[in-house]
Each structure stands twice: as C-alpha cells, then as structure tokens.
Design an enzyme around this catalytic site. Structure first.
Site, PDB file in Angstrom:
ATOM      1  N   ASN A 175       0.908  -1.131   0.268  1.00 52.18           N
ATOM      2  CA  ASN A 175      -0.101   0.220   0.000  1.00 52.18           C
ATOM      3  C   ASN A 175       1.016   1.160   0.019  1.00 52.18           C
ATOM      4  OD1 ASN A 175      -2.794   1.404   0.358  1.00 52.18           O
ATOM      5  ND2 ASN A 175      -1.794   2.095   2.022  1.00 52.18           N
ATOM      6  N   GLU A 176       0.619   1.974  -1.105  1.00 50.20           N
ATOM      7  CA  GLU A 176       1.399   3.447  -1.092  1.00 50.20           C
ATOM      8  C   GLU A 176       2.752   3.163  -0.687  1.00 50.20           C
ATOM      9  OE1 GLU A 176      -1.865   6.684  -0.156  1.00 50.20           O
ATOM     10  OE2 GLU A 176      -0.613   6.012   1.606  1.00 50.20           O
ATOM     11  N   GLU A 227      -7.662   5.522  -4.139  1.00 52.79           N
ATOM     12  CA  GLU A 227      -7.931   6.270  -2.936  1.00 52.79           C
ATOM     13  C   GLU A 227      -8.317   7.836  -3.235  1.00 52.79           C
ATOM     14  OE1 GLU A 227      -5.476   6.254   0.529  1.00 52.79           O
ATOM     15  OE2 GLU A 227      -5.304   3.921   0.225  1.00 52.79           O
ATOM     16  N   GLU A 230      -6.535   7.830  12.022  1.00 49.70           N
ATOM     17  CA  GLU A 230      -7.499   8.309  10.772  1.00 49.70           C
ATOM     18  C   GLU A 230      -8.908   8.276  11.273  1.00 49.70           C
ATOM     19  OE1 GLU A 230      -5.022   7.594   6.771  1.00 49.70           O
ATOM     20  OE2 GLU A 230      -5.419   5.679   7.703  1.00 49.70           O
ATOM     21  N   LYS A 231      -8.994   8.480  12.328  1.00 45.84           N
ATOM     22  CA  LYS A 231     -10.571   8.454  12.777  1.00 45.84           C
ATOM     23  C   LYS A 231     -11.128   9.812  12.534  1.00 45.84           C
ATOM     24  CE  LYS A 231      -9.518   9.812  17.646  1.00 45.84           C
ATOM     25  NZ  LYS A 231      -8.131   9.492  17.749  1.00 45.84           N
TER      26      LYS A 231
END
Length: 704
Positions: A161-162, A319, A367-368
C-alpha cells in the site's frame, strides 16, 4: 514497450464482459464487530458499491504469530462480498509488519540519514532491502494467493500500500549492501563509478566497494551524483519489492491482474512512476486534493499524468476523500458539489474506477477524523447522500463511458522524474527550484487558454504532438536530447525553460556552455545563471514579471527571435524569452524565468497559434471551464468541469447531456443542463470528429 502482462483490467466476478465503472473504497472490517458487517453490506448495495479493497492493514489479524494463521474472518468476508455482488481488490497486507515480527527481528526497521531507528507505532516501518522482511512478506503474499487465487470474488491483487510513502529512504546496513550491488550493476566497476561520481573532487575516490555508503549525515554537502543515484536506487528498491510480491501472486494465481497504488499528487516525486508503470497490469493512483485556490488544477494535472502513465488505458483511482483528511494543520470539509467534481475529474482523464479511503469512518486510530463514504453521522447524512448519488451517476448516467479511452490532445506537457529529483537537492545555484511547480504552472496556463494538453512521462511517445512543453528538463541524457532535436527537425514545436539541458545522466555539466545539447537547437548560449533571491522579481519589456530565475543569454543563431527582454536590473536589454524556427517548420522556444500566470498564458497562446492549435471551447468558456475528452466507438464524451466557485453558463454546446453533476447544489437529476453550478461538472455525448487525432480502439499511444 507495452505495460507488463496481458491482464488489462479488473477480472469482474459477475457479468465479466460488461464494461462498468468500479466504485467503492478501502474496507477495513477487522476494525468492527461482526454485527456491523451486515449493515456494511446493505449500505454498500444502497450506495452502488461494486468493489472494495480488502486487507490492506490486516497482517497482524491474518498472522497473529510466526507460525499461526487466521483466515476464517477473511474467508467469511470474501464469501459474503461475493454473495452481495461486490468484487474484491485483495491486498497482500504487507504494508505494515506486526509487532511480533519487529520484536523478533528489529533488523527490519528502517534507519534515518542521521542513524536513528524508525520504530513501530505508526505504519510502513520496514526496510525495502531487508532480506528478513522480504522473506516474511513473500510468505504472507504466497499464503493469500494460494488461498484466494481461485475465489470468485477476486478482481485484482493489490501489492502492499502506497509503497515508499513513509519508508522511501532507508540508510541502514541492508540498504548500504543493496546500494553497492545496485551500483555494480549500473557501473560495472569502480572506475566507472569514480568517473560518474567525480570522486577526484574532495578526495572521494573509492578503491573498494565496501567503502561506499548511502549519503548519510556528512560534514558538508554529500556528493551530488551519489545523492541522485541513491534516489534512483531507493525507487528501484521499492520497485523490486513490488516485482517480488507480484511474481509470487502470478505464480500462484495466474490470470489475476496485479496493481499497486501510486501517489501521483502534490509534490510527492520520490518514486519514479514512469518506470513503475511497466510493472503493473493496470495503473492505480491515490490522490488527495489540495485545499484552496489551485487545488482543482493540481488534481487535474495529477489525473492527467496518471492517464499518461497508463498510456491511455483505463486506470484505477484507488483512494481519494469524500471530505476532510486528517494530516494537514487544518482539515476543512469539501464544499458542496466538490465530492462529485473531484471524482468525475479523475474519470474525465481516464479513470474507470472511483474509490475512496475508506468505506466506514474509523472509531479509533490516527485516521478517525479522516472522512469516509459512511461517516460517523451514518447513512442519514449529506456525505452519504452525495456518495449514493455519485454511485448512481456512474452506474446509470455514465455507464456507456466505461471502457473508453482519453482522446489525445494536440499538445503534450512532459514531466521528468529524474530532473525533479536533481533540482530538489543541495549544491545548486538556487534552492527555490521546483520542477513539479513549474510543470503545474504550465498546465494551468493550458487550462487558462482553454486548450487540452496531455501530461506525459519523458519516456512516452510525445513525438506525434504538434506542441511539446518540457519545463525544467535539467537532467538531459544524450538519447533524450536526440529525440528533442528530431522532434523539432520533424516539424514539432518545442518549449523549454530555465535550468534545462544542464547535466547528463551522471549529473555532469554538459561541456561548451548551457544549455548543453540544446544550445544549437535554441540558437542561444546561457553565459551565466542569475537566480533571483526569494521575494524578488525581474520585469520584462512586455510587462511580464519573472521570479525564481533569470539568465545572462547570448543569442548565437541569426534566426533566433527575441520575444521578450529583461527591462530592469543587471540584465536589462538581455534576452528573456526566445524562439528559433528551423527548416521543416519546427521551432524551439526558451523561457529563462518563472513567468507570472497572465504572461505565461499569453506566451502559450502565441505558441499555440504558431503550432496551429486552437481551443475547442467557445471563447467565453475558456479559462472558466476545463474540457477533457474520452472517446469510444462512435462517440466522444466531453467532460466540462467548472474551475470557479460561481455558476457558469455553458449555453447550447453540441451533443447530448448525459449528466450535469452529482452531489449537493448540483444539476444531477433535473438540473439546468445549460448552467454549471459552482464546482460543477457535466458530461455530454458528442459525435466523433471526422478527422484529426482520433485514436484507434485501445490505447492511443505506447511508450518508446
């Protein structure tokens, strides 16, 4: 050279031969109890979700210990997603190693330039060159491929991922050993390396491979070519990890396409995606729009460049955000209409998948506060209504657009990763140089002029374009210089800028004066650089303002016209903007300063006129509306995107409206097709043009 493999696009598990837009998000069900999963599936169907990326950060769940595996929860989810008509882009889950691995093997942790260990507690805490990490990562990828390679829900593999987002540079002993091996492959022997690095300067000559290190903290400026090579190596090391996981997946599950999410956005220029694009079966990208003025233009530039990397084939927006992110100092939500505009602008430049991070907004973790398709407020919320409307637009209004390709423009803007690296380091005439910003400036000028342009990597086939702008092409190897000469000799019109053509691939100055191999082509010689201090400017005799840079220029060819001169300062009367015509109808233009926006656009319009390129929009819409065009068999699809926060009357343009735009304050269903709302985007079906640059079916261009 075509992109790797024959797996061109997603393997749709349901109705596989029907083209469609992929729509969905990263799905992280392991963050939630099982009773939430059923609600997720119900709301996904309601929103039109047909694909999710699964398992990105689930290594610790899948493998709780070195010899312990737990696939039961993932088995259940794969089956339930398939049963609900939702495909899966399955991640290899190798992005962040679990605590048991880094505790048992702290030698997998990256090391900074100053010798500090990057500890666990966030993500991507692994060395790209660690043989220990590689062993565990490939074991996990193989286990997933063996278990799910034949699962009917599987549409594609998602490697890691990334890659390189947080671990691009590693200065560990593993990196040092791998760097030496990479250098042996590049230069063959120490004599070649010593020549390339110019090691007789500052007594840096090497007599043994074990003496060579990454450019760790040094007493003064590190060797420039060592720095450039270490950036090349770091990109290649991550690319090699991508290859290693890809090959495990292909052996275990042949026929399933493999991708990984690039990060073509902002000034993230570490990874050489022009090279990486050849390693995946289809290109995927993550993009987060910059807030404030210019954000939509940067989004368009990045989407356009991603389309260039994909060579006209469909690509996957892996994304982006429905609203606010969480990593900036202040994180505002998106304005009404922006969710749809941002999404469909990617589609306009060739994306056949529109996905978000993430499906359900997290209740805990870093990341909430990052937005999601399903926000904390639940389905009875403006964001979820916008998400659902966008799903409808993609599935219904724009269904016929899926599978089409972007129609080539007549102008190209070339972006060079190695030049962008080279001008960001130290030991330069100015630390204010920014290749991405200069390219974006020229892209904005095209948008202001109302003219379409294709953004391409250097290795693409740009010779067929009528006008090519190659700004800050600082690193100029011989073969690329020959291509530029041949392009102009063949009737093409070239534009380049300050600090271009200065060094070769070894970061050595081209002899004979600047700009090296471009001197004769441009009909001038730069006798001396005159970079401008921050906050200062120069005035040109046409009223233009220049910043960042200026040059002391001698015109050397009689046919070189001076289009603008410096009007003040030490360079007053000297050439600032030149153009040389060559036999055969081609020309080469040189711009020696960073022009202000208005004068850059005016110069571009003059150059476009000389190349015979006009705008495709009515005069009153140029600059206010961006036009992007996709083409299929028997039709073109014109995407008209507002560049303002005010309504724009688009009048009675040709074609049949397919949709206005989606989201709040829009003209989605029942809106006024003659008006683009603020941040609006409209799509029209137009008969194909009879002549000109209409591609054949399939990708319109291949790299050289």
């Amino acid at each position: 050279m075509p992109l790797a493999g024959s797996r061109d696009w997603l393997r749709w598990p349901h109705d596989p031969d029907r083209p469609r837009f992929a729509y969905g998000a990263d799905y992280n069900p392991e963050q939630w109890p099982r009773e939430v999963w059923e609600e997720d599936l119900r709301l996904m169907r309601r929103a039109g979700v047909n694909i999710v990326t699964l398992g990105v950060f689930s290594w610790s769940r899948l493998q709780p210990g070195p010899d312990t595996w737990d696939f039961g929860w993932l088995d259940e989810l794969m089956d339930r997603l398939y049963g609900n008509g939702i495909a899966v882009d399955l991640a290899t889950a190798t992005a962040s190693p679990p605590a048991w691995l880094t505790t048992a093997h702290p030698e997998v942790l990256p090391v900074t330039r100053t010798g500090e260990t990057v500890w666990p507690g966030a993500r991507q805490h692994w060395r790209p060159t660690s043989p220990v990490f590689r062993r565990y990562a490939l074991e996990l990828a193989g286990a997933l491929a063996g278990r799910y390679g034949g699962h009917p829900a599987l549409a594609a593999w998602h490697v890691s991922n990334e890659l390189g987002c947080h671990n691009f540079y590693d200065y560990s002993d593993d990196a040092a050993a791998a760097f030496r091996a990479w250098l042996r492959d590049r230069y063959g022997g120490l004599d070649g390396l010593n020549h390339a690095w110019g090691t007789d300067f500052w007594s840096q000559r090497y007599t043994g491979w074990d003496q060579i290190l990454p450019p760790r903290l040094a007493a003064s400026h590190a060797n420039p070519t060592q720095q450039l090579d270490f950036t090349r190596f770091s990109s290649d090391a991550l690319r090699d990890h991508l290859r290693a996981e890809r090959e495990v997946l292909r052996r275990a599950a042949p026929g399933i396409p493999v991708t990984t999410n690039f990060m073509v956005m902002g000034d993230l220029a570490g990874m050489n995606y022009a090279d990486w694009a050849h390693e995946v079966d289809f290109v995927s990208n993550d993009h987060y729009v910059q807030p404030g003025p210019g954000g939509a233009d940067e989004l368009s530039f990045s989407a356009n460049l991603t389309g260039g990397l994909a060579r006209g084939r469909p690509w996957y927006l892996m994304e982006h955000s429905t609203g606010a992110v969480n990593w900036r100092r202040v994180n505002p939500p998106k304005a009404p209409g922006q969710l749809a505009r941002d999404s469909l602008l990617h589609v306009a430049h060739g994306a056949d998948a529109v996905c978000f991070f993430q499906w359900r907004q997290s209740a805990a973790g870093a990341e909430k506060y990052h937005s999601a398709m399903l926000p904390h407020a639940g389905p009875d919320s403006p964001v979820f209504r916008d998400v659902t409307e966008l799903g409808r637009v993609l599935a219904e209004d724009l269904a016929e657009v899926a599978g089409t390709w972007r129609l080539p423009a007549r102008a190209a803007l070339v972006f060079d990763w190695e030049s962008s690296w080279a001008v960001r380091r130290d030991s330069l005439p100015s630390s204010l140089l920014d290749a991405h910003r200069e390219a974006l400036d020229w892209y904005t000028a095209f948008l202001d002029a109302g003219v379409r342009v294709d953004v391409l990597p250097t290795d693409a086939a740009w010779e067929g374009y009528d006008l090519v702008v190659a700004p800050l092409l600082h690193v100029l190897p011989g073969p690329t210089a020959e291509r530029l000469h041949g392009y102009v000799a063949g009737g093409g019109h070239l534009v380049t800028t300050y600090f271009s053509g200065i060094v070769d691939e070894n970061d050595h100055i081209h002899p004979g004066g600047h700009p090296g191999p471009l001197r004769d082509l441009l009909g001038l010689r730069v006798d001396e650089f005159a970079p401008l201090p921050e906050g200062t400017c120069v005035v040109l005799d046409d009223g233009g303002i220049g910043t960042v840079w200026s040059d002391r220029i001698t015109v050397t060819a009689p046919g070189t016209e001076v289009w603008a001169r410096y009007a003040d300062g030490d360079l007053a009367g000297g050439a600032a903007v030149t153009r040389r015509s060559v036999p055969g109808g081609g020309s080469a233009c040189y711009v020696s300063t960073r022009l202000d926006g208005g004068h850059r656009t005016a110069l571009l319009e003059r150059l476009l006129a000389g190349a015979g390129i006009g705008g495709e929009l009515p005069e009153e819409l140029r600059g206010r509306v961006e036009l992007a065009v996709r083409a299929g068999e028997g039709a073109e699809y014109h995407f008209l995107a507002s560049r303002t926060d005010e309504p724009v009357k688009i009048g009675h343009l040709p074609g049949v409206p397919l949709t206005g735009t989606a989201g709040r304050g829009s003209a989605g269903r029942g809106g006024d097709a003659g008006v683009l709302p603020p941040r609006g985007i409209a799509v029209r079906r137009v008969p194909p043009r009879e002549a000109g640059r209409r591609p054949a079916a399939g990708p319109p261009r291949a790299s050289s």
